[in-house]
Design a protein around this motif. Sequence first.
Motif, PDB file in Angstrom:
ATOM      1  N   ALA A   1      19.101 -17.800  32.448  1.00 29.86           N
ATOM      2  CA  ALA A   1      17.850 -17.107  32.120  1.00 29.86           C
ATOM      3  C   ALA A   1      16.782 -18.087  31.635  1.00 29.86           C
ATOM      4  CB  ALA A   1      18.108 -16.047  31.050  1.00 29.86           C
ATOM      5  N   ILE A   2      17.180 -19.091  30.876  1.00 27.21           N
ATOM      6  CA  ILE A   2      16.234 -20.100  30.391  1.00 27.21           C
ATOM      7  C   ILE A   2      15.662 -20.893  31.560  1.00 27.21           C
ATOM      8  CG2 ILE A   2      16.004 -22.222  29.033  1.00 27.21           C
ATOM      9  CD1 ILE A   2      18.276 -21.010  27.217  1.00 27.21           C
ATOM     10  N   VAL A   3      16.534 -21.313  32.455  1.00 29.88           N
ATOM     11  CA  VAL A   3      16.103 -22.090  33.619  1.00 29.88           C
ATOM     12  C   VAL A   3      15.181 -21.272  34.511  1.00 29.88           C
ATOM     13  CG1 VAL A   3      16.895 -23.238  35.729  1.00 29.88           C
ATOM     14  CG2 VAL A   3      18.142 -23.569  33.588  1.00 29.88           C
ATOM     15  N   ALA A   4      15.419 -19.960  34.591  1.00 31.15           N
ATOM     16  CA  ALA A   4      14.653 -19.093  35.494  1.00 31.15           C
ATOM     17  C   ALA A   4      13.288 -18.678  34.952  1.00 31.15           C
ATOM     18  CB  ALA A   4      15.461 -17.835  35.809  1.00 31.15           C
ATOM     19  N   ARG A   5      12.995 -19.009  33.707  1.00 26.41           N
ATOM     20  CA  ARG A   5      11.700 -18.640  33.143  1.00 26.41           C
ATOM     21  C   ARG A   5      10.580 -19.337  33.920  1.00 26.41           C
ATOM     22  NH1 ARG A   5      10.808 -14.350  30.843  1.00 26.41           N
ATOM     23  NH2 ARG A   5       8.933 -15.300  29.984  1.00 26.41           N
ATOM     24  N   PRO A   6       9.345 -18.800  33.885  1.00 26.35           N
ATOM     25  CA  PRO A   6       8.246 -19.343  34.692  1.00 26.35           C
ATOM     26  C   PRO A   6       8.019 -20.835  34.460  1.00 26.35           C
ATOM     27  CG  PRO A   6       7.618 -17.242  33.739  1.00 26.35           C
ATOM     28  CD  PRO A   6       8.932 -17.603  33.130  1.00 26.35           C
ATOM     29  N   GLU A   7       7.726 -21.525  35.547  1.00 29.50           N
ATOM     30  CA  GLU A   7       7.456 -22.960  35.462  1.00 29.50           C
ATOM     31  C   GLU A   7       6.232 -23.198  34.585  1.00 29.50           C
ATOM     32  OE1 GLU A   7       6.575 -26.723  38.508  1.00 29.50           O
ATOM     33  OE2 GLU A   7       7.060 -24.726  39.283  1.00 29.50           O
ATOM     34  N   GLY A   8       6.305 -24.195  33.736  1.00 29.95           N
ATOM     35  CA  GLY A   8       5.189 -24.524  32.861  1.00 29.95           C
ATOM     36  C   GLY A   8       5.256 -23.851  31.504  1.00 29.95           C
ATOM     37  N   GLU A   9       6.142 -22.899  31.332  1.00 26.96           N
ATOM     38  CA  GLU A   9       6.295 -22.240  30.035  1.00 26.96           C
ATOM     39  C   GLU A   9       6.913 -23.224  29.049  1.00 26.96           C
ATOM     40  OE1 GLU A   9       7.484 -17.755  28.941  1.00 26.96           O
ATOM     41  OE2 GLU A   9       9.163 -18.926  29.716  1.00 26.96           O
ATOM     42  N   ALA A  10       6.409 -23.243  27.840  1.00 28.37           N
ATOM     43  CA  ALA A  10       6.922 -24.166  26.833  1.00 28.37           C
ATOM     44  C   ALA A  10       8.398 -23.876  26.561  1.00 28.37           C
ATOM     45  CB  ALA A  10       6.117 -24.040  25.548  1.00 28.37           C
ATOM     46  N   PRO A  11       9.206 -24.916  26.290  1.00 27.50           N
ATOM     47  CA  PRO A  11      10.640 -24.711  26.058  1.00 27.50           C
ATOM     48  C   PRO A  11      10.948 -23.668  24.991  1.00 27.50           C
ATOM     49  CG  PRO A  11      10.198 -27.040  26.350  1.00 27.50           C
ATOM     50  CD  PRO A  11       8.863 -26.356  26.307  1.00 27.50           C
ATOM     51  N   VAL A  12      10.212 -23.704  23.891  1.00 26.34           N
ATOM     52  CA  VAL A  12      10.501 -22.747  22.819  1.00 26.34           C
ATOM     53  C   VAL A  12      10.170 -21.324  23.259  1.00 26.34           C
ATOM     54  CG1 VAL A  12       8.232 -22.963  21.696  1.00 26.34           C
ATOM     55  CG2 VAL A  12      10.237 -22.315  20.340  1.00 26.34           C
ATOM     56  N   ASP A  13       9.119 -21.156  24.074  1.00 27.58           N
ATOM     57  CA  ASP A  13       8.776 -19.823  24.579  1.00 27.58           C
ATOM     58  C   ASP A  13       9.814 -19.341  25.587  1.00 27.58           C
ATOM     59  OD1 ASP A  13       6.434 -19.594  23.068  1.00 27.58           O
ATOM     60  OD2 ASP A  13       5.263 -20.686  24.565  1.00 27.58           O
ATOM     61  N   ALA A  14      10.329 -20.262  26.393  1.00 23.29           N
ATOM     62  CA  ALA A  14      11.365 -19.912  27.363  1.00 23.29           C
ATOM     63  C   ALA A  14      12.636 -19.468  26.645  1.00 23.29           C
ATOM     64  CB  ALA A  14      11.665 -21.103  28.267  1.00 23.29           C
ATOM     65  N   LEU A  15      12.991 -20.166  25.588  1.00 24.60           N
ATOM     66  CA  LEU A  15      14.162 -19.785  24.802  1.00 24.60           C
ATOM     67  C   LEU A  15      13.975 -18.410  24.174  1.00 24.60           C
ATOM     68  CD1 LEU A  15      15.225 -23.054  22.937  1.00 24.60           C
ATOM     69  CD2 LEU A  15      16.740 -21.569  24.241  1.00 24.60           C
ATOM     70  N   ARG A  16      12.839 -18.210  23.546  1.00 27.35           N
ATOM     71  CA  ARG A  16      12.551 -16.921  22.899  1.00 27.35           C
ATOM     72  C   ARG A  16      12.675 -15.767  23.898  1.00 27.35           C
ATOM     73  NH1 ARG A  16       8.053 -14.759  19.256  1.00 27.35           N
ATOM     74  NH2 ARG A  16       7.294 -16.891  19.016  1.00 27.35           N
ATOM     75  N   ALA A  17      12.008 -15.902  25.038  1.00 22.90           N
ATOM     76  CA  ALA A  17      11.994 -14.818  26.018  1.00 22.90           C
ATOM     77  C   ALA A  17      13.378 -14.567  26.599  1.00 22.90           C
ATOM     78  CB  ALA A  17      11.001 -15.153  27.142  1.00 22.90           C
ATOM     79  N   ALA A  18      14.097 -15.640  26.909  1.00 19.68           N
ATOM     80  CA  ALA A  18      15.430 -15.488  27.509  1.00 19.68           C
ATOM     81  C   ALA A  18      16.398 -14.821  26.541  1.00 19.68           C
ATOM     82  CB  ALA A  18      15.964 -16.853  27.942  1.00 19.68           C
ATOM     83  N   ILE A  19      16.331 -15.202  25.286  1.00 20.76           N
ATOM     84  CA  ILE A  19      17.238 -14.629  24.282  1.00 20.76           C
ATOM     85  C   ILE A  19      16.928 -13.153  24.062  1.00 20.76           C
ATOM     86  CG2 ILE A  19      17.891 -14.678  21.847  1.00 20.76           C
ATOM     87  CD1 ILE A  19      17.407 -17.759  21.983  1.00 20.76           C
ATOM     88  N   ILE A  20      15.656 -12.828  23.871  1.00 23.05           N
ATOM     89  CA  ILE A  20      15.279 -11.450  23.591  1.00 23.05           C
ATOM     90  C   ILE A  20      15.603 -10.528  24.773  1.00 23.05           C
ATOM     91  CG2 ILE A  20      13.290  -9.916  23.204  1.00 23.05           C
ATOM     92  CD1 ILE A  20      12.122 -12.072  21.396  1.00 23.05           C
ATOM     93  N   ALA A  21      15.503 -11.055  26.004  1.00 22.77           N
ATOM     94  CA  ALA A  21      15.775 -10.251  27.194  1.00 22.77           C
ATOM     95  C   ALA A  21      17.249 -10.231  27.574  1.00 22.77           C
ATOM     96  CB  ALA A  21      14.954 -10.775  28.375  1.00 22.77           C
ATOM     97  N   SER A  22      18.104 -10.892  26.804  1.00 22.80           N
ATOM     98  CA  SER A  22      19.511 -11.036  27.167  1.00 22.80           C
ATOM     99  C   SER A  22      20.298  -9.740  26.978  1.00 22.80           C
ATOM    100  CB  SER A  22      20.156 -12.145  26.333  1.00 22.80           C
ATOM    101  OG  SER A  22      20.244 -11.760  24.970  1.00 22.80           O
ATOM    102  N   ASP A  23      21.418  -9.655  27.693  1.00 26.85           N
ATOM    103  CA  ASP A  23      22.319  -8.510  27.540  1.00 26.85           C
ATOM    104  C   ASP A  23      22.856  -8.430  26.115  1.00 26.85           C
ATOM    105  OD1 ASP A  23      21.974  -7.890  30.193  1.00 26.85           O
ATOM    106  OD2 ASP A  23      23.826  -8.859  30.861  1.00 26.85           O
ATOM    107  N   PHE A  24      23.072  -9.574  25.489  1.00 32.88           N
ATOM    108  CA  PHE A  24      23.599  -9.615  24.126  1.00 32.88           C
ATOM    109  C   PHE A  24      22.684  -8.863  23.173  1.00 32.88           C
ATOM    110  CE2 PHE A  24      23.456 -11.822  19.966  1.00 32.88           C
ATOM    111  CZ  PHE A  24      24.733 -11.521  19.519  1.00 32.88           C
TER     112      PHE A  24
END
Length: 218
Positions: free
Chosen positions: A82-105
Amino acid sequence: MPTPDQTVEPLGRRERKKVETRRAIRDAALALALEGGVDGMTVARISEVADIAPRTFFNYFSCKEDALVTDGAGAGAQLREAIVARPEGEAPVDALRAAIIASDFVAGMQSGREQMRQRHCLIQDDPALLTRQLAQFAAVERAFAEGVAVRTGLDPDDLRPATLAALALGVVRVAVRRWTADGSESPADLIASGFDLLQHGVFAEGATTRPAEGATPA
């Protein structure tokens, strides 16, 4: 909890069955541990309660203790993708935030707060479980670092992705701990607030967490 720019593929019948079996095993293990303690819980009894063959248990977990702790390998693999699939150019911390919040967990937490609280208490009171839980957290942290490394072209052991991964896991752990103890705010809001503090400075002047949904600012 998918984001607008993500597409969630529905699980096939076989995958749904696997998810249901894993959940049944975990539910059975928790019920038995609460009833008679971890020492009195056996793979045979878990399998009986979950209505599976003992050999099936080992297709999902290596030992009875792993049925009680976080599945770090499974969660980590999904989060890394999910982190890798986040939009290109998105800041790493924003990619982490979005991937975690959208996770099945995170999506599955709200409907299982009491079970998660019970599991958390069991783990905190049992040194063997706590050790295994910390090992699972390490797997998730590694997945965070690997996802950030792919996005940035860095090695996962580079100080930058490794540090960001450790901080992100800390945000998740604090949010989960607070949510299981209180429950007045959603897991997603607590994680988002933690990332707000991480990005703007935990003790920076004016730094605060976002109010709970429906709360009136002071």
